[in-house]
Scaffold this active site. Structure first.
Site, PDB file in Angstrom:
ATOM      1  N   SER A  50      -1.808  26.907  55.926  1.00 39.80           N
ATOM      2  CA  SER A  50      -2.889  26.419  56.788  1.00 39.80           C
ATOM      3  C   SER A  50      -2.326  25.389  57.764  1.00 39.80           C
ATOM      4  O   SER A  50      -1.189  24.916  57.595  1.00 39.80           O
ATOM      5  CB  SER A  50      -3.968  25.759  55.928  1.00 39.80           C
ATOM      6  OG  SER A  50      -3.442  24.574  55.335  1.00 39.80           O
ATOM      7  N   ASP A  83      -2.794  30.663  58.245  1.00 38.99           N
ATOM      8  CA  ASP A  83      -4.179  30.747  57.768  1.00 38.99           C
ATOM      9  C   ASP A  83      -5.077  29.863  58.648  1.00 38.99           C
ATOM     10  O   ASP A  83      -4.736  28.700  58.901  1.00 38.99           O
ATOM     11  CB  ASP A  83      -4.196  30.248  56.306  1.00 38.99           C
ATOM     12  CG  ASP A  83      -5.522  30.493  55.612  1.00 38.99           C
ATOM     13  OD1 ASP A  83      -6.244  31.428  56.008  1.00 38.99           O
ATOM     14  OD2 ASP A  83      -5.824  29.748  54.657  1.00 38.99           O
ATOM     15  N   HIS A 192     -14.965  28.394  50.836  1.00 43.95           N
ATOM     16  CA  HIS A 192     -13.728  27.811  50.314  1.00 43.95           C
ATOM     17  C   HIS A 192     -14.040  26.792  49.210  1.00 43.95           C
ATOM     18  O   HIS A 192     -15.140  26.241  49.163  1.00 43.95           O
ATOM     19  CB  HIS A 192     -12.975  27.096  51.435  1.00 43.95           C
ATOM     20  CG  HIS A 192     -12.451  28.027  52.483  1.00 43.95           C
ATOM     21  ND1 HIS A 192     -12.913  28.042  53.765  1.00 43.95           N
ATOM     22  CD2 HIS A 192     -11.496  28.982  52.421  1.00 43.95           C
ATOM     23  CE1 HIS A 192     -12.264  28.963  54.452  1.00 43.95           C
ATOM     24  NE2 HIS A 192     -11.404  29.557  53.671  1.00 43.95           N
ATOM     25  N   SER A 226     -11.198  32.654  45.406  1.00 42.56           N
ATOM     26  CA  SER A 226     -10.814  32.114  44.096  1.00 42.56           C
ATOM     27  C   SER A 226     -11.940  32.352  43.089  1.00 42.56           C
ATOM     28  O   SER A 226     -13.121  32.291  43.431  1.00 42.56           O
ATOM     29  CB  SER A 226     -10.524  30.609  44.192  1.00 42.56           C
ATOM     30  OG  SER A 226      -9.215  30.416  44.700  1.00 42.56           O
ATOM     31  N   ASN A 266      -7.900  36.182  50.056  1.00 42.37           N
ATOM     32  CA  ASN A 266      -7.335  34.827  50.201  1.00 42.37           C
ATOM     33  C   ASN A 266      -7.624  33.958  48.981  1.00 42.37           C
ATOM     34  O   ASN A 266      -8.790  33.792  48.585  1.00 42.37           O
ATOM     35  CB  ASN A 266      -7.950  34.144  51.425  1.00 42.37           C
ATOM     36  CG  ASN A 266      -7.329  34.620  52.717  1.00 42.37           C
ATOM     37  OD1 ASN A 266      -6.729  35.699  52.770  1.00 42.37           O
ATOM     38  ND2 ASN A 266      -7.456  33.827  53.756  1.00 42.37           N
ATOM     39  N   ASP A 268      -6.571  30.161  47.280  1.00 41.21           N
ATOM     40  CA  ASP A 268      -5.911  28.862  47.308  1.00 41.21           C
ATOM     41  C   ASP A 268      -6.381  28.005  46.121  1.00 41.21           C
ATOM     42  O   ASP A 268      -5.596  27.528  45.315  1.00 41.21           O
ATOM     43  CB  ASP A 268      -6.228  28.158  48.640  1.00 41.21           C
ATOM     44  CG  ASP A 268      -5.449  26.868  48.822  1.00 41.21           C
ATOM     45  OD1 ASP A 268      -4.669  26.516  47.919  1.00 41.21           O
ATOM     46  OD2 ASP A 268      -5.614  26.206  49.852  1.00 41.21           O
TER      47      ASP A 268
HETATM   48  P1  13P Z   1     -10.433  29.646  47.996  1.00 40.02           P
HETATM   49  O1  13P Z   1     -10.816  28.240  48.285  1.00 40.02           O
HETATM   50  O2  13P Z   1     -11.530  30.392  47.338  1.00 40.02           O
HETATM   51  O3  13P Z   1      -9.156  29.752  47.234  1.00 40.02           O
HETATM   52  O4  13P Z   1     -10.185  30.365  49.422  1.00 40.02           O
HETATM   53  C1  13P Z   1      -8.976  30.210  50.107  1.00 40.02           C
HETATM   54  C2  13P Z   1      -9.032  30.761  51.490  1.00 40.02           C
HETATM   55  O5  13P Z   1      -9.931  31.465  51.895  1.00 40.02           O
HETATM   56  C3  13P Z   1      -7.900  30.403  52.379  1.00 40.02           C
HETATM   57  O6  13P Z   1      -8.079  30.888  53.671  1.00 40.02           O
HETATM   58  O1  G3H Z   2      -8.701  27.676  54.276  1.00 34.25           O
HETATM   59  C1  G3H Z   2      -8.664  27.028  53.281  1.00 34.25           C
HETATM   60  C2  G3H Z   2      -7.443  26.875  52.489  1.00 34.25           C
HETATM   61  O2  G3H Z   2      -7.811  26.604  51.170  1.00 34.25           O
HETATM   62  C3  G3H Z   2      -6.511  25.825  53.067  1.00 34.25           C
HETATM   63  O3  G3H Z   2      -6.944  24.566  52.746  1.00 34.25           O
HETATM   64  O4  G3H Z   2      -6.814  23.295  54.903  1.00 34.25           O
HETATM   65  O5  G3H Z   2      -6.785  22.132  52.661  1.00 34.25           O
HETATM   66  O6  G3H Z   2      -4.806  23.446  53.444  1.00 34.25           O
HETATM   67  P1  G3H Z   2      -6.305  23.273  53.494  1.00 34.25           P
HETATM   68 ZN    ZN Z   3     -10.081  30.889  54.391  1.00 31.50          ZN
END
Ligand code: 13P
Ligand code: G3H
Ligand code: ZN
Length: 339
Positions: A50, A83, A192, A226, A266, A268
């Site tokens: 990201s 991302d 997210h 997730s 996706n 994270d």
């Molecule tokens: P999660 O927060 O559900 O893991 O989603 C991650 C995501 O969409 C990153 O682009």
């Molecule tokens: O898009 C969401 C991902 O979980 C990335 O999160 O922006 O905290 O790195 P972040």
């Molecule tokens: Zn995302």
């Protein structure tokens, strides 16, 4: 094996009716864990960074860590993906450091901040315009592009509008035809983070089927995928965490999404959770430990196991040797041929 274009990985997934996880990375242990999982399950994979990850690592460090993963794993098809790219500038920067794929999140205007501290949603026309600019720039270099239509909840809820806007199937056909994106993120009710639903998971999976009819040749992406497994949240809480009411997308819903036309998934938050649980456990059970390897190591091992299970659940396992990665020059010729 050279780096792989996202377009090829997702085309192969569509042919084989399986999904490919896109796993967010910020540091060495995460990257090593994900690579370990891909090796253990013989999976193609997408490693994504990201804007926050690139800033946290000062770009250069993450770039070299990602390239190390590629050098260390010559037998795996690996995509390096940006991302939630906020604008053309960051997409250009990612392409310049060797990413084979970028996302332009054109559904909101990250470059404008309102008095209330929010970023405004973009109109369909504006989204098409900024996404097309990125597609033109990236495809001329053989790089794949993911766009987004609709808005997710979670982190985007804070920055965008107050309500979640699901993807309109009617807009999908126009967006894909006019931008030429290789992949499209659909907003189907996921968000997210670790708190996706208040009482039970509710997703508009039927939207995927509708969108698939409108854009049969574009790969679809499910963000916010997730699962926030209860056992993991319990483990975090057991060792001093505080995450009441955390809830994610159940694996069967993701599998149903793949059946209906999702190729990129996706993830994270689950990675963050599993590492946090493992580290907390060491801190509680072995308070004498102060060598970071003694807690980052268990975090890395737990993450590798979790990702491997996702690779099996998404159907990615066993597909690493199905194809030879195309070069960016080959992709450039492919896009040029599309006119
Ligand atoms: P999660 O927060 O559900 O893991 O989603 C991650 C995501 O969409 C990153 O682009
Ligand atoms: O898009 C969401 C991902 O979980 C990335 O999160 O922006 O905290 O790195 P972040
Ligand atoms: Zn995302």
């Amino acid at each position: 094996m050279p780096l792989c274009p996202l377009r090829q990985v997702l085309d192969e997934a569509r042919k084989g009716a399986y999904g490919v996880g896109a796993y967010n990375v910020n540091n060495m242990e995460q990257i090593q864990a994900i690579m370990q999982a891909a090796r253990d399950t013989a999976s193609p994979l997408i490693i994504q960074a990201s804007r926050g990850a690139l800033e946290y690592t000062n770009f250069t460090y993450l770039k070299h860590l990602m390239m190390a993963a590629v050098e260390d794993n010559p037998d795996l098809p690996i995509v390096l993906h940006l991302d939630h790219g906020p604008n053309l500038d960051l997409c250009k920067k990612a392409i310049a450091i060797g990413f084979t794929s970028v996302m332009i999140d054109g559904s909101i205007d990250y470059d404008v901040t309102t008095a209330a501290g929010k970023h405004p949603a973009r109109s369909l026309e504006d989204n098409i315009r900024v996404s097309k600019e990125v597609v033109d720039y990236a495809h001329a270099r053989g790089v794949s592009v993911e766009g987004e239509l609709g808005t997710l909840g979670g982190i985007e809820e804070d920055t965008k509008t107050d309500k979640v806007l699901l993807t309109e199937p009617d807009e999908v056909e126009q967006f894909c035809a006019e931008t030429g994106v290789d992949a499209l993120a659909l907003a189907i009710g996921t968000s997210h983070g670790a708190y996706k639903f208040k009482t039970e998971p509710v997703l508009a999976l039927e939207l995927i089927t509708e969108c698939r009819k409108r854009a049969p040749d574009t790969a679809f992406v499910m963000h916010g995928s997730s699962s926030v497994p209860k056992e993991l949240v319990d483990e975090v809480n057991k060792y001093g965490g505080n995450m009441p009411g955390a809830m994610g997308v159940p694996i069967p819903a993701i599998q149903e999404g793949i059946k209906r036309g999702i190729q990129k998934i996706n993830v994270d938050t689950d990675g963050r959770l599993v590492v946090t649980a493992a580290i907390r456990k060491v801190f509680v059970e072995k308070p004498e430990v102060f060598d970071p390897r003694k807690y980052l190591g268990p975090g890395r091992a737990a993450l590798a196991e979790l990702i491997a299970s996702k690779m099996r659940d998404f159907g990615t396992a066993g597909h690493a040797a199905d194809y030879q990665p195309k070069t960016l020059d080959e992709m450039k010729a492919f896009y040029a041929g599309q006119g």
